[in-house]
Design a protein around this motif. Structure first.
Motif, short mmCIF file in Angstrom:
data_model
loop_
_atom_site.label_atom_id
_atom_site.label_comp_id
_atom_site.label_asym_id
_atom_site.label_seq_id
_atom_site.Cartn_x
_atom_site.Cartn_y
_atom_site.Cartn_z
N MET A 256 -1.57 8.59 10.48
CA MET A 256 -2.87 8.00 10.79
C MET A 256 -3.88 9.09 11.14
O MET A 256 -5.00 9.11 10.62
N VAL B 287 -15.22 13.26 2.89
CA VAL B 287 -16.56 12.68 2.83
C VAL B 287 -17.62 13.74 3.10
O VAL B 287 -18.62 13.83 2.39
N TRP C 265 -2.60 4.66 6.49
CA TRP C 265 -2.57 3.41 7.25
C TRP C 265 -1.26 2.65 7.01
O TRP C 265 -0.68 2.09 7.93
N LEU D 269 -10.17 11.75 5.65
CA LEU D 269 -11.37 10.95 5.37
C LEU D 269 -12.63 11.71 5.78
O LEU D 269 -13.56 11.88 4.98
N HIS D 270 -12.64 12.21 7.04
CA HIS D 270 -13.79 12.97 7.53
C HIS D 270 -14.11 14.12 6.60
O HIS D 270 -15.24 14.33 6.19
N GLY E 17 -14.41 10.45 -5.72
CA GLY E 17 -14.76 9.56 -4.62
C GLY E 17 -13.65 8.60 -4.24
O GLY E 17 -13.68 8.02 -3.17
N PHE E 18 -12.65 8.43 -5.11
CA PHE E 18 -11.57 7.50 -4.82
C PHE E 18 -10.52 8.10 -3.88
O PHE E 18 -9.78 7.37 -3.25
N PRO F 65 -10.46 9.67 -0.90
CA PRO F 65 -10.37 9.28 0.51
C PRO F 65 -9.72 7.92 0.68
O PRO F 65 -8.94 7.72 1.62
N ILE F 66 -9.99 7.00 -0.24
CA ILE F 66 -9.44 5.65 -0.10
C ILE F 66 -7.92 5.68 -0.24
O ILE F 66 -7.20 5.10 0.58
N PHE G 147 0.83 -1.21 0.00
CA PHE G 147 0.00 0.00 0.00
C PHE G 147 0.86 1.25 0.00
O PHE G 147 0.49 2.26 -0.59
N LEU H 96 -6.32 7.26 2.78
CA LEU H 96 -6.29 6.38 3.94
C LEU H 96 -5.30 5.23 3.74
O LEU H 96 -4.66 4.79 4.69
N MET H 97 -5.17 4.77 2.48
CA MET H 97 -4.17 3.74 2.20
C MET H 97 -2.79 4.24 2.57
O MET H 97 -2.00 3.54 3.22
N LEU I 26 -7.20 10.07 8.94
CA LEU I 26 -8.58 10.06 9.45
C LEU I 26 -9.24 11.41 9.22
O LEU I 26 -10.40 11.50 8.83
#
Lengths: 162, 384
Positions: B196, B207, B188, B203-204, B177-178, B180-181, B135, B184-185, B200
């Protein structure tokens, strides 16, 4: 060409769906789930339903996969430790294999070798018109369900805080 | 002895490199000829005959290959990104009474982007021992790929567009839409505290700001009656939609700032608290891919989208070409998106989320209702 793309998409979708269930790291599982959704969107695009494909991406990848990632991040790690699988796993594998073989046999034994259609691709505006005219009752019911779910979530959150 | 062995190793490497190049170049040329030559007037005599070369160039500019790689595609966007990056640094410096980049390229540091890229390329790619390698390497690459994918449906003019899609605007949001993923990848996989937390927050933020962003886009879409960017621009030939949907335009601008993680919404990379947010563990070209390329390509995508939806796209007075108007307008929007960084402090996370859900969502809905009412009552505002 189309067959090759279909096969590729099928492999991607199924393999990532299996990964989503079996991955040891839950984050890997969530990302694999997103990839599986992308594969499904690819099928829609292959069927000339670009509108549906894009909605599949926006809703399932942009919202649902992200929400699952959210949950993974918020819940503590110990909760995700695997429980014993027992007999359910083997039963599930046998059942799904049976279904796959049965469906495969059905298609193979039928006389359908290829499908052609003369129906023109409907513009996506028709979907909206149809939902708002013929299926308005379902639309209203769905929005009420969603609204009540949101209200319920807010109430639950409030209860926990007090 | 050691010296001789090193020398020999060096020589062997050079020989291997030369052999690889000698093999690769003909293969690449052959592939290029197979892809393009059959459609284009590509002949060896072109080398000596300028008019044939001109014909080839003109024909080449008409191919999809050119569109994807050069003009509305990657080269143009990468150039735009580099210029926007330099422009940001100079502009902020002037706002804050500093000088900014000054030495590279003699004149006002105009070669700074080149110097930056060279520096990043020359650095070692450090992968932390505890990082999740797959990742960690994949995240920056995916971020760039996804950001570039959105460019495909953005028309610079009616002719300069890679993919003519009837649902172009929707495609851009599917692509957004991709992010955030991938964020986060990256966060993380770094396996470290600061990334981290930053991930987060990203992400919040992404979204909750995506919803008002999509709603604010719907007002122009309703006015134009189409999701196709080209049709939306054509519908603005009499009046720009920023005049018909001003609230939507403002909401779009604010949410674009949040989506780009720029000040005042740069909580995911808040330097004083989180070092560099979800990018902390990245270095070298891995870092350059995300911050140097992906972020600025995203900036271009959102500026171009604002131009297409609210500012009449490539429409403009005749003597100047349409491409010029589009790029000028996009660049003005980009500048507007850059300026807050020099002026505002950072928001608190609870205020940030409250603003999104309590104000922008309502405002966007309000203008949406107004637009729907206008269209339903049949008011002929756009002059059809």
């Amino acid at each position: 060409m189309v067959d090759a793309v279909f096969a590729l998409l099928a492999v991607v979708t199924v393999v990532s769906a299996i990964l989503a269930l079996e991955a040891k790291e839950v984050v890997y599982g969530a990302v694999a789930l997103a990839l599986s959704f992308v594969g499904v969107a690819g099928f829609f695009a292959l069927l000339d339903a670009v509108f549906l494909a894009m909605f599949q991406l926006t809703v399932y990848v942009g919202a649902i996969a992200v929400l699952i990632l959210f949950t993974v991040m918020l819940v503590r790690r110990e909760r995700w430790l695997k429980t014993k699988e027992g007999v359910y796993k083997s039963v599930g594998i046998v059942a799904s294999l049976a279904v796959a073989v049965g469906l495969g046999y059905l298609v193979y034994s039928s006389s359908i070798t290829h499908v052609t259609t003369t129906v023109e691709q409907a513009p996506f505006t028709l979907i909206g018109a149809l939902i708002l005219s013929e299926y308005w009752a379902a639309l209203v019911a769905l929005s009420l369900v969603l609204a009540s779910a949101v209200v319920g979530a807010v109430v639950l959150a409030k209860l926990e805080r007090d | 002895m050691a010296l001789i062995r090193n020398l020999l190793e060096f020589l062997i490497r050079i020989v291997v490199l030369v052999v690889i190049i000698l093999i690769l170049v003909p293969i690449l040329l052959f592939v290029a000829y197979q892809l393009l030559g059959s459609k284009l007037p590509l002949t060896p005599s072109m080398l000596f005959n300028p008019s044939e070369a001109l014909a080839f160039t003109l024909a080449f500019m008409d191919t999809d290959f050119f569109r994807i790689t050069v003009f509305p595609g990657f080269t143009f966007v990468a150039l735009y990104a580099a210029i926007a990056g330099l422009w940001e640094r100079k502009l902020l410096a002037k706002i804050q009474l500093r000088v900014g980049p000054l030495y590279a390229g003699r004149f006002e540091g105009i070669l700074q982007p080149v110097a930056d890229v060279l520096k990043l390329l020359s650095k070692e790619l450090v992968i932390p021992k505890v990082a999740d390698k797959l990742f960690f390497i994949l995240a920056p690459l995916l971020t760039v790929v996804i950001a570039t994918a959105a460019v495909a449906v953005i028309p610079v003019t009616e002719n300069w567009v890679i993919a003519r899609s009837d649902v172009g605007v929707l495609v851009i949001f599917a692509v957004l839409g991709f992010f955030p993923i991938t964020a986060l990848m990256a966060a993380w996989s770094s396996n470290s505290r600061y990334p981290m937390l930053g991930g987060l927050r990203a992400l919040h933020q992404m979204v909750s700001y995506e919803i008002p962003l999509i709603l604010s886009v719907l007002a122009p879409v309703i006015y134009a009656g189409s999701l196709n960017p080209i049709e939306i621009v054509k519908a603005q030939s009499n009046i720009w939609f920023i005049l018909l949907a001003p609230i939507s335009a403002i909401v779009f601008y604010i949410c674009a700032l949040a989506e780009l993680e720029r000040i005042p919404f740069d909580l995911p990379e808040a330097e004083p608290e989180l070092v560099s947010g979800w990018l902390t563990e990245y270095g070298g070209m891995n870092f350059g891919l995300i911050l140097g390329i992906a972020v600025y390509i995203k900036l271009y995508v959102l500026s171009a989208l604002f131009t297409l939806l609210f500012l009449g796209g490539w429409l403009g007075p005749a003597p100047l070409p349409a491409e010029f108007w589009f790029i000028l307008k996009s660049f003005i929007v980009t500048t507007l998106l850059l300026i807050p960084r020099g002026v505002f402090p950072r928001l608190r996370i609870d205020l940030l989320l409250k603003q999104s859900w309590a104000y922008y969502l309502i405002l966007a809905l309000l203008n949406l209702v107004v637009a729907a009412a206008v269209v339903l009552t049949g008011s002929n505002l756009i002059g059809w």
